[in-house]
Design a protein around this motif. Structure first.
Motif, mmCIF file in Angstrom:
data_model
loop_
_atom_site.group_PDB
_atom_site.id
_atom_site.type_symbol
_atom_site.label_atom_id
_atom_site.label_comp_id
_atom_site.label_asym_id
_atom_site.label_seq_id
_atom_site.Cartn_x
_atom_site.Cartn_y
_atom_site.Cartn_z
ATOM 1 N N TRP A 31 -5.386 -3.420 9.347
ATOM 2 C CA TRP A 31 -5.818 -2.498 7.930
ATOM 3 C C TRP A 31 -4.964 -1.370 7.702
ATOM 4 C CZ3 TRP A 31 -9.569 -4.520 4.673
ATOM 5 C CH2 TRP A 31 -10.077 -5.697 5.269
ATOM 6 N N ILE A 32 -4.123 -1.563 6.906
ATOM 7 C CA ILE A 32 -2.973 -0.477 6.461
ATOM 8 C C ILE A 32 -3.335 -0.069 5.199
ATOM 9 C CG2 ILE A 32 -0.638 -0.228 6.308
ATOM 10 C CD1 ILE A 32 -0.266 -2.713 7.943
ATOM 11 N N THR A 33 -3.412 1.534 5.225
ATOM 12 C CA THR A 33 -3.589 2.270 3.961
ATOM 13 C C THR A 33 -2.003 2.832 3.482
ATOM 14 O OG1 THR A 33 -5.749 2.549 4.284
ATOM 15 C CG2 THR A 33 -4.741 3.925 2.882
ATOM 16 N N LEU A 34 -1.630 2.538 2.567
ATOM 17 C CA LEU A 34 -0.345 3.269 2.024
ATOM 18 C C LEU A 34 -0.266 3.925 0.714
ATOM 19 C CD1 LEU A 34 2.484 0.599 3.570
ATOM 20 C CD2 LEU A 34 1.704 2.938 4.403
ATOM 21 N N HIS A 35 0.642 4.551 0.261
ATOM 22 C CA HIS A 35 0.615 5.044 -1.221
ATOM 23 C C HIS A 35 0.997 3.695 -1.835
ATOM 24 C CE1 HIS A 35 0.005 9.319 -0.127
ATOM 25 N NE2 HIS A 35 0.824 9.137 0.839
ATOM 26 N N GLU A 36 0.589 3.791 -3.138
ATOM 27 C CA GLU A 36 0.648 2.551 -3.675
ATOM 28 C C GLU A 36 2.059 1.796 -4.101
ATOM 29 O OE1 GLU A 36 -1.015 0.572 -8.066
ATOM 30 O OE2 GLU A 36 -0.510 2.834 -7.922
ATOM 31 N N ASN A 37 2.876 2.759 -4.158
ATOM 32 C CA ASN A 37 4.445 2.054 -4.335
ATOM 33 C C ASN A 37 4.990 1.751 -3.077
ATOM 34 O OD1 ASN A 37 4.496 2.473 -6.986
ATOM 35 N ND2 ASN A 37 5.330 4.821 -6.777
ATOM 36 N N ASP A 38 4.643 2.492 -1.716
ATOM 37 C CA ASP A 38 4.991 1.953 -0.440
ATOM 38 C C ASP A 38 4.500 0.792 -0.081
ATOM 39 O OD1 ASP A 38 6.501 4.599 -0.444
ATOM 40 O OD2 ASP A 38 5.266 5.275 1.267
#
Length: 441
Positions: free
Chosen positions: A416-423
């Motif tokens: 489960w990965i949370t990144l900034h939208e563009n990334d």
């Protein structure tokens, strides 16, 4: 379309036996004192049995409440309330128990999991800002019944007293009692509740900050690696033979750094420099006598992999090697210092290492945080309903965070990965990553 989950009832479940007077104050260990004032969440989904048209929700709920009350007598701190940053008042105030009705099928959740929808199966938001932690329950449970007869059991335990291993141990004990009774022929193990004797508390008021919720646009997605793809991934490393967790961490780390390097404001040829933090369960590493896995408390340390200068160009093996070296530093000597007079100073080193790295690079560095629950036996938690169909947590609402979970078959990993939208948009396009993903949601 939003999934409607309707609250039906709420009550307090107290321990079946009063906590003895000499146990009324449960002292935090040093590592509990430094833990964040959030909750550790987990959700277990159970499909309706094939041989029944539907489960009797009242019967299941009654058994869950009775066995929860008995489990709280064993894990008696979970029925108390936090007392400052030093102890828990084990006054048997009880745990919060909610019941809810999901007006849809369990298959809708399993086919398209979404972090915002998943939190509906928890008794409350685990990362809410807590104005006065002393007024909050330490344990909250939500029992949700689906139209199809399936159920969800969502649990939140205060991080001031529990880590992922603690949640797993409590669920194992609770489910054993639900099936066999507290006095039955169960594989019930009395929890280890003396972490404060191993890591003595200090006279400190420090707490991790509570305002972690990011103000930026974030996306959380799940990427599944099955056993076959993990075998191919590990073979990529040759003779270094990383573990499954090390291999997946290295791949995600490398892919995320490359995604960050494609931001419009990043003009250099190579991606930005980077480092990772990784949570390490220290129970089995303590010497001379390792602690049991059902030891209650925050028995973990967060390591920081050395800064990688991506301007020189790095391969997958370099990411894994950096991580492994840092994890191996959590050895008997390290933990011996953590238990001694210099324990607080040693713990501060762990907490501030990432910040110092960022400062040394003038902020031009991408930091990623990893936590693994892969080895915890969540899929063995059977309340008499069979093994869970799916077990998940909810990622931290902050960018660059990764939770690794095991899979039902036992040989895969869900990230489960949370990144900034563009990334995240660039991350999902990474050719090397796509070679090993068996499912993404």
């Amino acid at each position: 379309m939003a999934m409607k989950v309707e609250a039906v009832s709420a009550e307090s479940i107290k321990p079946s036996s009063p906590t003895p007077s000499h146990h009324r104050e449960f002292k935090f260990c040093l590592l509990d004192q430094l833990a964040p004032p959030f909750y550790v969440p987990a959700i277990l989904f159970y499909s309706a049995p094939d041989d029944k048209a539907a489960l009797d929700s009242a019967s299941v709920s009654g058994n869950l409440k009775t066995s929860l009350s008995q489990a709280l007598s064993l894990f008696y701190p979970l029925g108390g309330r936090v007392k400052g940053n030093a102890a828990i008042d084990c006054s048997d105030d009880g745990a919060l128990y909610l019941e809810a009705k999901a007006h849809f099928e369990l298959s809708e959740v399993l086919s398209n999991p979404d972090i915002n929808q998943l939190q509906k199966f928890l008794p409350f938001s685990p990362y809410r800002v807590i104005p006065n932690i002393e007024e909050q329950v330490i344990l909250g449970v939500q029992f949700t019944f689906f139209n199809c007869g399936g159920i969800a059991i969502g649990i939140c335990i205060s991080h001031k007293i529990a880590d992922g291993a603690s949640v797993s141990a409590f669920l194992a004990a609770w489910s054993e009692i639900a099936v066999n009774g507290v006095d039955g022929e169960a594989n019930l193990k009395t929890p280890f509740l003396k972490a404060s004797e191993i890591f003595p508390p200090k006279d400190i008021n420090f707490q991790m900050p509570s305002g972690v919720i990011s103000r930026e646009k974030l996306l959380t997605k799940m990427f599944r690696f099955d056993g076959e793809s993990l075998g191919r991934l590990r073979a990529r490393f040759g003779s270094t033979a990383p573990t499954r967790v090390e291999a997946v961490t290295a791949l995600i780390w490398k892919s995320a750094v490359e995604a960050a390097g494609k931001r419009p404001d990043w003009t250099k040829k190579y991606p930005p420099s980077s480092a990772v933090t990784h949570v390490v369960n220290i129970r089995s590493r303590i010497r001379p006598q390792p602690l049991p896995e059902n030891a209650l408390g925050n028995l973990w340390q967060s390591v920081v992999a050395p800064l990688i200068d991506t301007n020189k160009g790095v391969e997958l093996q370099d990411f894994a090697g950096s991580l492994r070296k840092s994890i191996r530093a959590i050895d008997g000597e390290y933990l011996s210092v953590l238990q001694g007079e210099r324990g607080l100073a040693k713990a501060y080193e762990s907490l501030t290492a990432a910040r110092k790295l960022a400062e040394s690079s003038a902020g031009k560095m991408e930091l990623y945080g990893f936590s693994s629950w892969v080895k915890f036996p969540f899929y063995e938690v059977d309340f008499g309903l069979g093994r869970p169909t799916w077990v998940c947590t909810t990622g931290l609402p902050i960018g660059n965070m990764v939770f690794l979970m095991g899979t039902r078959c036992g040989d895969g990993i869900e990230a489960w990965i949370t990144l900034h939208e563009n990334d995240m948009i660039e991350f999902e396009r990474n050719d090397e990553l796509l070679q090993f993903i068996s499912l993404s949601l």
